[in-house]
Each structure stands twice: as C-alpha cells, then as structure tokens.
Design a protein around this motif. Structure first.
Motif, PDB file in Angstrom:
ATOM      1  N   PHE A  84       4.399   9.142  -9.313  1.00  0.00           N
ATOM      2  CA  PHE A  84       4.437  10.227  -8.327  1.00  0.00           C
ATOM      3  C   PHE A  84       5.535  11.224  -8.690  1.00  0.00           C
ATOM      4  O   PHE A  84       5.354  12.442  -8.569  1.00  0.00           O
ATOM      5  CB  PHE A  84       4.715   9.665  -6.928  1.00  0.00           C
ATOM      6  N   LEU A  85       6.703  10.715  -9.102  1.00  0.00           N
ATOM      7  CA  LEU A  85       7.813  11.618  -9.413  1.00  0.00           C
ATOM      8  C   LEU A  85       7.473  12.507 -10.599  1.00  0.00           C
ATOM      9  O   LEU A  85       7.720  13.721 -10.578  1.00  0.00           O
ATOM     10  CB  LEU A  85       9.090  10.834  -9.696  1.00  0.00           C
ATOM     11  N   LYS A  86       6.896  11.916 -11.637  1.00  0.00           N
ATOM     12  CA  LYS A  86       6.545  12.721 -12.803  1.00  0.00           C
ATOM     13  C   LYS A  86       5.561  13.818 -12.418  1.00  0.00           C
ATOM     14  O   LYS A  86       5.636  14.951 -12.928  1.00  0.00           O
ATOM     15  CB  LYS A  86       5.957  11.844 -13.912  1.00  0.00           C
ATOM     16  N   ALA A  87       4.625  13.515 -11.531  1.00  0.00           N
ATOM     17  CA  ALA A  87       3.688  14.535 -11.073  1.00  0.00           C
ATOM     18  C   ALA A  87       4.430  15.724 -10.488  1.00  0.00           C
ATOM     19  O   ALA A  87       4.117  16.888 -10.782  1.00  0.00           O
ATOM     20  CB  ALA A  87       2.727  13.944 -10.035  1.00  0.00           C
ATOM     21  N   GLY A  88       5.434  15.432  -9.659  1.00  0.00           N
ATOM     22  CA  GLY A  88       6.214  16.516  -9.074  1.00  0.00           C
ATOM     23  C   GLY A  88       6.976  17.307 -10.123  1.00  0.00           C
ATOM     24  O   GLY A  88       7.041  18.539 -10.067  1.00  0.00           O
ATOM     25  N   LEU A  89       7.547  16.599 -11.094  1.00  0.00           N
ATOM     26  CA  LEU A  89       8.327  17.272 -12.136  1.00  0.00           C
ATOM     27  C   LEU A  89       7.441  18.129 -13.031  1.00  0.00           C
ATOM     28  O   LEU A  89       7.868  19.166 -13.544  1.00  0.00           O
ATOM     29  CB  LEU A  89       9.079  16.243 -12.981  1.00  0.00           C
ATOM     30  N   ILE A  90       6.214  17.712 -13.230  1.00  0.00           N
ATOM     31  CA  ILE A  90       5.294  18.461 -14.079  1.00  0.00           C
ATOM     32  C   ILE A  90       4.741  19.698 -13.363  1.00  0.00           C
ATOM     33  O   ILE A  90       4.667  20.795 -13.934  1.00  0.00           O
ATOM     34  CB  ILE A  90       4.119  17.567 -14.536  1.00  0.00           C
ATOM     35  N   TYR A  91       4.371  19.550 -12.097  1.00  0.00           N
ATOM     36  CA  TYR A  91       3.612  20.596 -11.413  1.00  0.00           C
ATOM     37  C   TYR A  91       4.438  21.518 -10.519  1.00  0.00           C
ATOM     38  O   TYR A  91       3.971  22.617 -10.188  1.00  0.00           O
ATOM     39  CB  TYR A  91       2.487  19.963 -10.593  1.00  0.00           C
ATOM     40  N   VAL A 111       6.100   4.490  -9.285  1.00  0.00           N
ATOM     41  CA  VAL A 111       5.208   4.117 -10.375  1.00  0.00           C
ATOM     42  C   VAL A 111       4.187   3.096  -9.873  1.00  0.00           C
ATOM     43  O   VAL A 111       4.562   2.058  -9.317  1.00  0.00           O
ATOM     44  CB  VAL A 111       6.000   3.544 -11.562  1.00  0.00           C
ATOM     45  N   PHE A 112       2.900   3.398 -10.094  1.00  0.00           N
ATOM     46  CA  PHE A 112       1.822   2.535  -9.631  1.00  0.00           C
ATOM     47  C   PHE A 112       0.781   2.375 -10.732  1.00  0.00           C
ATOM     48  O   PHE A 112       0.676   3.193 -11.647  1.00  0.00           O
ATOM     49  CB  PHE A 112       1.175   3.118  -8.373  1.00  0.00           C
ATOM     50  N   ALA A 113      -0.004   1.319 -10.624  1.00  0.00           N
ATOM     51  CA  ALA A 113      -1.016   1.010 -11.645  1.00  0.00           C
ATOM     52  C   ALA A 113      -2.057   2.110 -11.744  1.00  0.00           C
ATOM     53  O   ALA A 113      -2.368   2.802 -10.761  1.00  0.00           O
ATOM     54  CB  ALA A 113      -1.689  -0.323 -11.321  1.00  0.00           C
ATOM     55  N   ALA A 114      -2.632   2.234 -12.931  1.00  0.00           N
ATOM     56  CA  ALA A 114      -3.672   3.235 -13.152  1.00  0.00           C
ATOM     57  C   ALA A 114      -4.882   2.993 -12.257  1.00  0.00           C
ATOM     58  O   ALA A 114      -5.658   3.931 -11.989  1.00  0.00           O
ATOM     59  CB  ALA A 114      -4.091   3.232 -14.617  1.00  0.00           C
ATOM     60  N   SER A 115      -5.043   1.781 -11.778  1.00  0.00           N
ATOM     61  CA  SER A 115      -6.173   1.456 -10.904  1.00  0.00           C
ATOM     62  C   SER A 115      -6.111   2.182  -9.567  1.00  0.00           C
ATOM     63  O   SER A 115      -7.093   2.183  -8.813  1.00  0.00           O
ATOM     64  CB  SER A 115      -6.235  -0.054 -10.668  1.00  0.00           C
ATOM     65  N   ASP A 156       0.822  -1.210   0.000  1.00  0.00           N
ATOM     66  CA  ASP A 156       0.000   0.000   0.000  1.00  0.00           C
ATOM     67  C   ASP A 156       0.859   1.264   0.000  1.00  0.00           C
ATOM     68  O   ASP A 156       0.462   2.313   0.521  1.00  0.00           O
ATOM     69  CB  ASP A 156      -0.952   0.015   1.192  1.00  0.00           C
ATOM     70  N   ALA A 157       2.037   1.173  -0.623  1.00  0.00           N
ATOM     71  CA  ALA A 157       2.937   2.335  -0.656  1.00  0.00           C
ATOM     72  C   ALA A 157       2.276   3.547  -1.308  1.00  0.00           C
ATOM     73  O   ALA A 157       2.520   4.694  -0.913  1.00  0.00           O
ATOM     74  CB  ALA A 157       4.230   1.977  -1.393  1.00  0.00           C
ATOM     75  N   HIS A 158       1.426   3.310  -2.309  1.00  0.00           N
ATOM     76  CA  HIS A 158       0.747   4.426  -2.969  1.00  0.00           C
ATOM     77  C   HIS A 158      -0.157   5.177  -1.999  1.00  0.00           C
ATOM     78  O   HIS A 158      -0.288   6.411  -2.074  1.00  0.00           O
ATOM     79  CB  HIS A 158      -0.056   3.933  -4.177  1.00  0.00           C
TER      80      HIS A 158
END
Length: 483
Positions: free
Chosen positions: A206-213, A177-181, A112-114
């Motif tokens: 999660f990392l890409k979210a940070g890099l984008i926003y 990185v986690f599943a789209a679900s 449940d790391a996500h």
C-alpha cells in the motif's frame, strides 16, 4: 485562494491513536482550517468513533461494493473534531468491532487489514472523484502512511486527473505489505502489479502505491525526508523515494501549544514562562516528592517519557545507567513496551532507589510533570521521523539530550561555541547510536548544568522557539497550492 482538502487517516484521537499519525490528525487539519483552508478529515467508522458521534451522524454518500470485492459502505458526516469537519466510512463488516486500528483485542494484526484499509482508500478516491451529498469535493487528496496509500493509486486508475494527491510518511518502516492474492478483492489492475508499480518483492505494498502515484510526498521532518532516501533508513523504499526525489520534501510537525504550555499547564505544581524560570525549581521538587526521590537541587534530573522500543534507543541508557550511580544525577522514567526493557528499568530502580524512579505504563499528568520538573530530557533514538517530546521539552526549558537523527536533528541545536554565541544552542546532540556516545552527551550536559548562568541561557534559547502548528500549516498550504 486556499485549496479544499480531503485529509485521510487511519487514526483519530481521542478515540483511536497509536502514534505520531494520531497526533497529526488531531492537530494539523484544525490548524489548516484556522488558516483559511477547507480541510475535511476522513477516517474509518470504528465502533468508538460512531458511538461518540452518534447524535450528529448524517449520510452524505453511499457506495455499493466500490471496486473489486470490497463491501458496501456509507460516508457519514460526523460534525467536527478539533476544529475540522469529520467524515467516517461506515462499514459494520470491517469496522464495527472491538480492538484497535491495526490489531485485534489480543494484539494480533487484523487478518482482513487489507480490506479495512483498502476500503478506506477506495472510498477516499471515490469522494475525491464524485464529491459528497453536502456539496464538498476536494481539490487535494491527502493520504497518510500506508493505510490510505492506495487512495492516490485508485484515483489515477480511475482516470481522474483534476484532483492533486499528496501522501505523508510518518514512519516508512510500516509499509502495508500483503500477498498478491489480495489484488482481486482490492480491485488492483493487473497492469499496475509490476516493479514500477505496486508490486513489492512479489507482494502488494500500500505504501509503495502511494509513493508511486502521489503528486507530492511529505516526510514529517526535513532530515527524515533525506534519511528515507538512503538504504540505512529507507527500509527498502529508498530506491522509489530517490526516483521521486524531486517530489519529496520534509515539513516538521508542530505541537499543541495550548496543551503543552508551562504558563498554563494544569498538571504542574507551579506555572512559569521564559521570564520566570526560577519557578521551574518548584516543579523539580514536586516531581522528586511524587517519585519518592531525595529532594535535592544539587543534582541534574534526567527524564524519559517514551515507548520502550528498539527504535527509541533506551536500551543504550540501560547499558550505562549503573555507571551514572554516585554522580550528581537523578533519573525518572515513564514508559512501556518491550518486556525486556521494562524488566531492565524496574531492576535499575530496585538497585538504585535513591536516584532512579520508574513508572511502567502511561500517566498524562506525570508526563507533564516530568517535562516541567526534570532538567534534561533523554531521547537517544536510533531513528525518529519527527519526535514531539523534544519540542515539549524545549517549550518547558528542559534541555534535550538527543541523537542526531530525523526531527531531533531539526529541532535540537548542539551546544558549541558558535551556537552559544549565536544564541541558537538549546541542547546536546550526539552522533553514534552507542551507549558510550550517550554517556558522553550526559556528561556534557552535567558539566553545562553546573554552570548555572550558561544553563539559564540555554533554557531561554529553547523557550524562544516556535513549534506551533501554524508554521507547519503554512508549509502544507504551499504544498497544496503547488501540487
């Protein structure tokens, strides 16, 4: 006027640490506070943290299922750690358990790391949006690596634009990185799940979210900031980082100059400084005795303190170690990790007990004694975002032998005629990630060491440098002011 900052981390020494992020969390917020900034640290309420801070916990916020299907949580003020105010996210369902930040007691990734780090990010964004019961509301939200990467995204999805956001990259290869679900549980809006948003090859990153926003992206050394924008070292995020190149910069980590100071180090047989380098010989002899190696002053003593992992390049040392036998060298290795490398170093010590000592595991006292006792320190890393041991070595007059990558390239100046004349040479740098290139660098160091006046000049150059957190803190304050 200095900005108020919420510094969000998944690690908090001395209770939870796995790498460089923990070192930064332990040192940078306190250095920023000493420099006049109002920096508060927010971490998960791990069992060890809550237990250690039990007598000073005060509730400052409550969040009832904050976004998506995340569980309810409280934010508790927990006093200070290393000079910076500390807050913890209390959620027994996710954090009150044995194990570490990222792995269960058996070493397996948390299933449940996500949710664990989605909650950390969601709460961080909520604190930035609404503030806390003690009156604190940050002007800057500073995330670190993937575990808090969603924080800046949540803030923007909430429509908050009066809080600046920063994310630090300590290791771009770890991407959360986690599943789209998982999108529903995390409350990620459908419009954000696309290649220009948080989608990463059909999954959520999660990392890409940070890099984008995030408004600004900080790598932990200037060279690493450049390297992660290349296909070789960007681990799939290079395209995103190149697109955000104008917002990317590198700030070198610092070191704890109180803990790593040869003049006051309680672990050493003899204290010394730049003006009393002759005393370093006493530490070499003490290390030889502790490691049951012949007490000789006519050998170049090489040291390693490291994780034994592919990244660190110590398999290259194993390839050429037997070829060093019979030469005036000794080798002391302290580390653990890859089972094959552990076995290889044990076997090396068994073959050459007169010049190799290997300790598998970690020993804080021995780590300090190696830094002070050896003549040169080996770091043949394939990549090294910042690196700390080379900076410890420079402070101790122990010359680093390093590969030209990341923070190693930013701190170690290769011995050349021009750098020697300019009094900047302080070690030995090689380019190729190969055993042969490492061997050549060791031979160069051996040749220089045999010229004792040259070696002393290099040591003095090394010890003249300032790698304290105060210089790095000033750079971060500039970023906060302009974010």
């Amino acid at each position: 006027m200095s900005a108020s900052v919420l510094f969000v981390s998944s690690e908090i020494p001395p209770w939870v640490k796995s790498g460089g992020l923990g070192d930064v969390t332990a040192a940078l917020p306190g250095a920023l506070c000493r420099a006049g900034s109002d920096v508060r640290v927010l971490v998960p309420g791990y069992r060890a943290v809550l237990s250690a801070c039990a007598d000073r916990l005060v509730e400052v916020a409550t969040y009832d299922a904050p976004g998506g299907l995340l569980p309810a949580a409280r934010v508790l003020s927990a006093g200070e750690v290393n000079g910076a105010p500390l807050y913890v996210v209390e959620c027994a369902a996710l954090f009150d358990r044995d194990g570490g930040a990222y792995h269960d007691p058996l070493g397996t990734d948390w299933i449940d790391a996500h949710l664990r780090f989605g909650l950390l990010s969601r709460v961080a964004a909520s604190v930035a949006r609404w503030g806390l019961g003690d009156g604190f509301r940050p002007q800057v939200l500073h995330s670190n690596d993937w575990p808090s990467g969603l924080a800046s995204a949540y803030l923007r999805w909430d429509g908050v634009d009066d809080v600046a956001t920063v994310i630090s990259i300590h290791n771009v290869s770890h991407q959360g990185v986690f599943a789209a679900s998982t999108l529903g549980a995390l409350g990620v809006p459908a419009y954000a799940f696309n290649p220009s948003g948080v989608e990463y090859y059909g999954n959520l990153s999660f990392l890409k979210a940070g890099l984008i926003y995030a408004d600004r992206i900080i790598a932990v050394s200037p060279s690493y900031a450049i390297e992660i924008q290349t296909p070789e070292d960007g681990y799939g995020m290079d395209g995103v980082l190149r697109a955000r190149a104008a917002s990317v910069l590198g700030i070198l980590n610092g070191v704890d100059t109180d803990v790593w100071n040869p003049a006051t180090d309680r672990h050493l047989a003899a204290s010394y400084d730049r003006d009393t380098l002759d005393r370093k010989r006493d530490n070499k002899q003490a290390l030889q005795r502790r490691c049951t190696l012949p007490e000789r002053d006519d050998v170049l003593m090489l040291g390693v303190v490291s994780r034994l992992a592919y990244q660190k390049g110590l398999d290259l040392l194993l390839e050429i170690a037997d070829r060093l036998a019979g030469q005036p060298v000794q080798l002391v290795v302290l580390g653990s990790g890859d089972a094959q490398q552990e076995s290889g170093f044990r076997a090396l010590a068994e073959r050459h007990p007169d010049w190799v000592h290997v300790s598998i595991g970690f020993d804080e006292s021995l780590a300090h004694q190696i830094e002070a006792g050896v003549d040169a320190f080996l770091m043949p890393s394939r990549f090294e975002p910042c690196g700390l041991n080379q900076m410890y070595s420079l402070r101790y007059g122990t010359l680093p032998i390093v590969r030209a990558t990341g923070g190693l390239l930013d701190t170690v100046v290769n011995l050349r005629p021009d750098t020697l004349a300019g009094h900047s040479a302080n070690g030995f740098v090689f380019e190729a990630a190969s055993a042969e290139a490492l061997l050549v660098a060791i031979h160069r160091a051996l040749e220089a060491w045999q010229n004792r006046s040259l070696w002393r000049s290099l040591q003095r150059n090394a010890m003249a440098q300032d790698f304290s957190w105060s210089a790095s803190a000033a750079r971060y304050q500039s970023v906060y002011a302009g974010a």
